[in-house]
Design a protein around this motif. Structure first.
Motif, PDB file in Angstrom:
ATOM      1  N   LYS A 119       9.825 -55.521 -39.292  1.00 49.45           N
ATOM      2  CA  LYS A 119      10.255 -56.903 -39.532  1.00 49.45           C
ATOM      3  C   LYS A 119      10.351 -57.693 -38.227  1.00 49.45           C
ATOM      4  O   LYS A 119      10.089 -58.906 -38.204  1.00 49.45           O
ATOM      5  N   ARG A 120      10.715 -57.016 -37.154  1.00 48.84           N
ATOM      6  CA  ARG A 120      10.755 -57.714 -35.859  1.00 48.84           C
ATOM      7  C   ARG A 120       9.359 -58.203 -35.484  1.00 48.84           C
ATOM      8  O   ARG A 120       9.180 -59.346 -35.062  1.00 48.84           O
ATOM      9  N   TYR A 121       8.360 -57.331 -35.646  1.00 42.86           N
ATOM     10  CA  TYR A 121       6.987 -57.727 -35.338  1.00 42.86           C
ATOM     11  C   TYR A 121       6.501 -58.822 -36.288  1.00 42.86           C
ATOM     12  O   TYR A 121       5.835 -59.784 -35.872  1.00 42.86           O
ATOM     13  N   ILE A 122       6.802 -58.661 -37.572  1.00 45.45           N
ATOM     14  CA  ILE A 122       6.405 -59.672 -38.559  1.00 45.45           C
ATOM     15  C   ILE A 122       6.953 -61.045 -38.175  1.00 45.45           C
ATOM     16  O   ILE A 122       6.245 -62.062 -38.206  1.00 45.45           O
ATOM     17  N   THR A 123       8.223 -61.076 -37.819  1.00 45.40           N
ATOM     18  CA  THR A 123       8.875 -62.338 -37.450  1.00 45.40           C
ATOM     19  C   THR A 123       8.257 -62.930 -36.200  1.00 45.40           C
ATOM     20  O   THR A 123       7.952 -64.128 -36.141  1.00 45.40           O
ATOM     21  N   GLN A 124       8.044 -62.084 -35.181  1.00 51.27           N
ATOM     22  CA  GLN A 124       7.490 -62.597 -33.931  1.00 51.27           C
ATOM     23  C   GLN A 124       6.072 -63.113 -34.111  1.00 51.27           C
ATOM     24  O   GLN A 124       5.700 -64.168 -33.573  1.00 51.27           O
ATOM     25  N   ASP A 183      19.471 -56.016 -42.385  1.00 51.24           N
ATOM     26  CA  ASP A 183      18.292 -56.263 -41.538  1.00 51.24           C
ATOM     27  C   ASP A 183      18.306 -57.687 -41.005  1.00 51.24           C
ATOM     28  O   ASP A 183      17.978 -57.929 -39.826  1.00 51.24           O
ATOM     29  N   ALA A 184      18.645 -58.647 -41.859  1.00 47.39           N
ATOM     30  CA  ALA A 184      18.669 -60.047 -41.422  1.00 47.39           C
ATOM     31  C   ALA A 184      19.657 -60.253 -40.291  1.00 47.39           C
ATOM     32  O   ALA A 184      19.357 -60.932 -39.294  1.00 47.39           O
ATOM     33  N   ALA A 185      20.844 -59.670 -40.428  1.00 43.33           N
ATOM     34  CA  ALA A 185      21.855 -59.827 -39.386  1.00 43.33           C
ATOM     35  C   ALA A 185      21.394 -59.197 -38.073  1.00 43.33           C
ATOM     36  O   ALA A 185      21.588 -59.776 -36.993  1.00 43.33           O
ATOM     37  N   VAL A 186      20.773 -58.026 -38.158  1.00 48.14           N
ATOM     38  CA  VAL A 186      20.302 -57.352 -36.943  1.00 48.14           C
ATOM     39  C   VAL A 186      19.165 -58.143 -36.289  1.00 48.14           C
ATOM     40  O   VAL A 186      19.105 -58.269 -35.056  1.00 48.14           O
ATOM     41  N   LEU A 187      18.251 -58.690 -37.093  1.00 53.26           N
ATOM     42  CA  LEU A 187      17.160 -59.492 -36.530  1.00 53.26           C
ATOM     43  C   LEU A 187      17.703 -60.688 -35.760  1.00 53.26           C
ATOM     44  O   LEU A 187      17.189 -61.045 -34.685  1.00 53.26           O
ATOM     45  N   CYS A 188      18.731 -61.302 -36.279  1.00 55.90           N
ATOM     46  CA  CYS A 188      19.333 -62.442 -35.578  1.00 55.90           C
ATOM     47  C   CYS A 188      19.952 -61.996 -34.257  1.00 55.90           C
ATOM     48  O   CYS A 188      19.853 -62.699 -33.237  1.00 55.90           O
ATOM     49  N   VAL A 195      11.582 -63.880 -29.563  1.00 57.44           N
ATOM     50  CA  VAL A 195      11.668 -65.063 -28.709  1.00 57.44           C
ATOM     51  C   VAL A 195      10.934 -66.245 -29.334  1.00 57.44           C
ATOM     52  O   VAL A 195      10.081 -66.092 -30.206  1.00 57.44           O
ATOM     53  N   GLY A 196      11.313 -67.445 -28.859  1.00 58.41           N
ATOM     54  CA  GLY A 196      10.561 -68.649 -29.208  1.00 58.41           C
ATOM     55  C   GLY A 196      10.993 -69.346 -30.461  1.00 58.41           C
ATOM     56  O   GLY A 196      10.255 -70.191 -30.974  1.00 58.41           O
ATOM     57  N   ALA A 197      12.177 -69.026 -30.990  1.00 54.01           N
ATOM     58  CA  ALA A 197      12.598 -69.634 -32.254  1.00 54.01           C
ATOM     59  C   ALA A 197      14.111 -69.541 -32.378  1.00 54.01           C
ATOM     60  O   ALA A 197      14.781 -68.813 -31.637  1.00 54.01           O
ATOM     61  N   THR A 198      14.642 -70.302 -33.338  1.00 50.10           N
ATOM     62  CA  THR A 198      16.046 -70.199 -33.728  1.00 50.10           C
ATOM     63  C   THR A 198      16.115 -69.467 -35.054  1.00 50.10           C
ATOM     64  O   THR A 198      15.510 -69.897 -36.041  1.00 50.10           O
ATOM     65  N   LEU A 199      16.840 -68.345 -35.080  1.00 53.22           N
ATOM     66  CA  LEU A 199      16.923 -67.515 -36.283  1.00 53.22           C
ATOM     67  C   LEU A 199      18.300 -67.617 -36.909  1.00 53.22           C
ATOM     68  O   LEU A 199      19.308 -67.782 -36.209  1.00 53.22           O
ATOM     69  N   ASP A 200      18.339 -67.491 -38.234  1.00 49.30           N
ATOM     70  CA  ASP A 200      19.601 -67.303 -38.929  1.00 49.30           C
ATOM     71  C   ASP A 200      19.339 -66.507 -40.207  1.00 49.30           C
ATOM     72  O   ASP A 200      18.288 -66.646 -40.836  1.00 49.30           O
ATOM     73  N   GLY A 201      20.302 -65.679 -40.553  1.00 52.72           N
ATOM     74  CA  GLY A 201      20.210 -64.883 -41.757  1.00 52.72           C
ATOM     75  C   GLY A 201      21.353 -63.895 -41.806  1.00 52.72           C
ATOM     76  O   GLY A 201      22.022 -63.657 -40.800  1.00 52.72           O
TER      77      GLY A 201
END
Length: 466
Positions: free
Chosen positions: A312-317, A351-356, A365-371
């Protein structure tokens, strides 16, 4: 429930001086609908920037839109059902603007007893009492009494699709991307290739059985003049050869033709001979949802079935980099789950909390995340307000990261089939972007996918200083 009735007045019931009125507020939506029905797309009625520079200093309604209200009175009130419209003279006196309230009055001026014909004076005035349109109508009045149930009109929405066009135009500012088109042996793949080529988005190398490629082009009426064809015996060989071209730097993208996605992707993900990088490959949809205020990116709805946290980290990035390519310097990323609170019984919320937190630590990097954020409060400010969510992302997400492929696939298809969204998609995280076009994709979506590949290629080169 009582059904409303339309009731006419017969010729014998009508006297000179009789009148009838209707009042209606003309909205911007009415103007757009009239443009759709009439085909009159004069920018004075539709384009704010253009119309502001005109003598009217803003959008105005079509003259015939207010004039058409004469017909509404004549056909429903005076004389009403059974009326035959013969002639209408109209003079336009003042512009009608969005949200003006127009009152139309028709008054019987003369009666022709022999022909059962009426002439009526027609006047339209705005909310200030100013006459905006006048005219004289001539009709044949009905001679028989008619009472007819009022017809319920369908609800009509004006859906704006303009974001894909903007993506395509942006991509056209760059040189065409040399692209391996993998096994283009049917109508959809050969025409999709041709559309992207003629738009100046790709420079194609057609990889597949040459006889089948040429037969498909002939059947589709597509000229292959100037196209390079690499003759290989079958679809598997086309996938392997196309990936080899990308490994050697001879093409900057792959476009799926008439072969199964898994056949192409198995060559792309091959550990020794594929296009793997340090990233995990993932798919991103870029969607033009007419009811949403931004382009909406959704990932991963097509490639990773049940991604773990690291995937999920790679997917998001990967998707963040695609957002950068589209011009979003700091996209707002919503990590979706079924709820907006962290629960140990719902792994997607963990997972969402950890990704944030990973974003806080610079691992994304390069974005504002929330979840975690539920879908409603990710895209609706009102839903977020009602639930008391204070977030820089809630209600204004640019990018939605879904928990698994089922959620993403259903979300993307629901937006497309129930929300009239247009979608383009791309596989990211490989050495080159991969276009997974579908037989069900409309031409605009195929063009937009090619445009995404151009922009993703430019972004990747910029990121690595190439």
């Amino acid at each position: 429930m009582t059904t409303a009735l339309l009731e006419n007045k017969t010729f014998d019931e009508i006297n000179v001086g009789d009148s009838a009125t209707i009042t209606r507020k003309l909205t911007r939506r009415d103007i757009e609908l009239f443009a759709v029905v009439s085909g009159d797309i004069n920018p004075a009625h539709l384009d704010d920037e253009y119309s502001f520079k005109s003598r009217f200093h803003g959008v105005i309604a079509h003259g015939m839109l207010s004039g058409a209200m004469f017909s509404a009175v004549l056909g429903t009130k005076l004389p009403g059902p059974g009326t035959i419209y013969l002639e209408q003279g109209i003079k336009f006196l003042k512009p009608v603007r969005p949200d003006d309230v127009i009152t139309i009055t028709v008054t019987v001026a003369t009666k022709d007893y022999e022909k059962k014909k009426l002439t009526l004076n027609c006047v339209g005035a705005n909310q200030n009492g100013e006459e905006v349109v006048i005219g004289i109508a001539s009709v044949l009045a009905p001679t028989e009494k008619i009472r007819h149930p009022s017809t319920d009109l369908p609800e009509v929405s004006v859906l704006h699709h303009d974001r894909m066009s903007a993506v395509i135009e942006k991509a056209k500012t760059y040189p065409p991307l040399r692209t391996a088109v993998v096994h283009p042996t049917d109508n959809t793949s050969i025409t999709g290739m041709d559309e992207a080529r003629r738009a100046g988005l790709i420079e194609p190398i057609l990889v597949g059985p040459e006889t089948k490629i040429r037969a498909a082009a002939e059947a589709a009426g597509v000229s292959l003049d100037g196209c390079t064809i690499m003759d290989v015996p079958h679809s598997h060989a086309a996938a392997v050869e196309s990936v080899s071209l990308a490994r050697e730097g001879k093409v900057g993208a792959l476009m799926k033709g008439s072969l199964h996605t898994d056949e192409l992707m198995s060559a792309v993900v091959h550990r020794e001979k594929g296009l793997r990088t340090e990233s995990r490959m993932s798919h991103v949809f870029v969607m033009d949802v007419p009811t949403y205020k931004f382009p909406l990116l959704i990932t991963d709805a097509a490639l990773n079935i049940a991604p773990d946290l690291d995937t999920k980290r790679y997917i998001t990035q990967n998707a963040i980099y695609m957002a950068h390519a589209l011009g979003l310097a700091n996209p707002k990323v919503a990590i979706l789950a079924a709820a907006e609170t962290v629960s140990t019984t719902m792994p997607a919320t963990l997972d969402a909390a950890v990704l944030c937190k990973m974003a806080d630590r610079g691992q994304i990097v390069g974005a504002t995340l929330d979840g975690p954020l539920a879908f409603d409060n990710a895209i609706s400010m009102e839903a977020a307000r009602i639930k008391g969510i204070d977030s820089p992302v809630a209600g204004q997400a640019d990018l939605l990261v879904v928990p698994n492929i089922e959620a993403g696939n259903m979300l993307a298809k629901q937006l497309a089939y129930l929300g009239a969204a247009e979608a383009a998609g791309l596989v990211l995280g490989a050495r080159v972007p991969v276009m997974l076009t579908s037989r069900a994709d409309p031409p605009q979506a195929r063009l937009a996918s090619a445009a995404l590949a151009v922009l993703a290629n430019i972004e990747q080169k910029s990121r690595f200083g190439e």
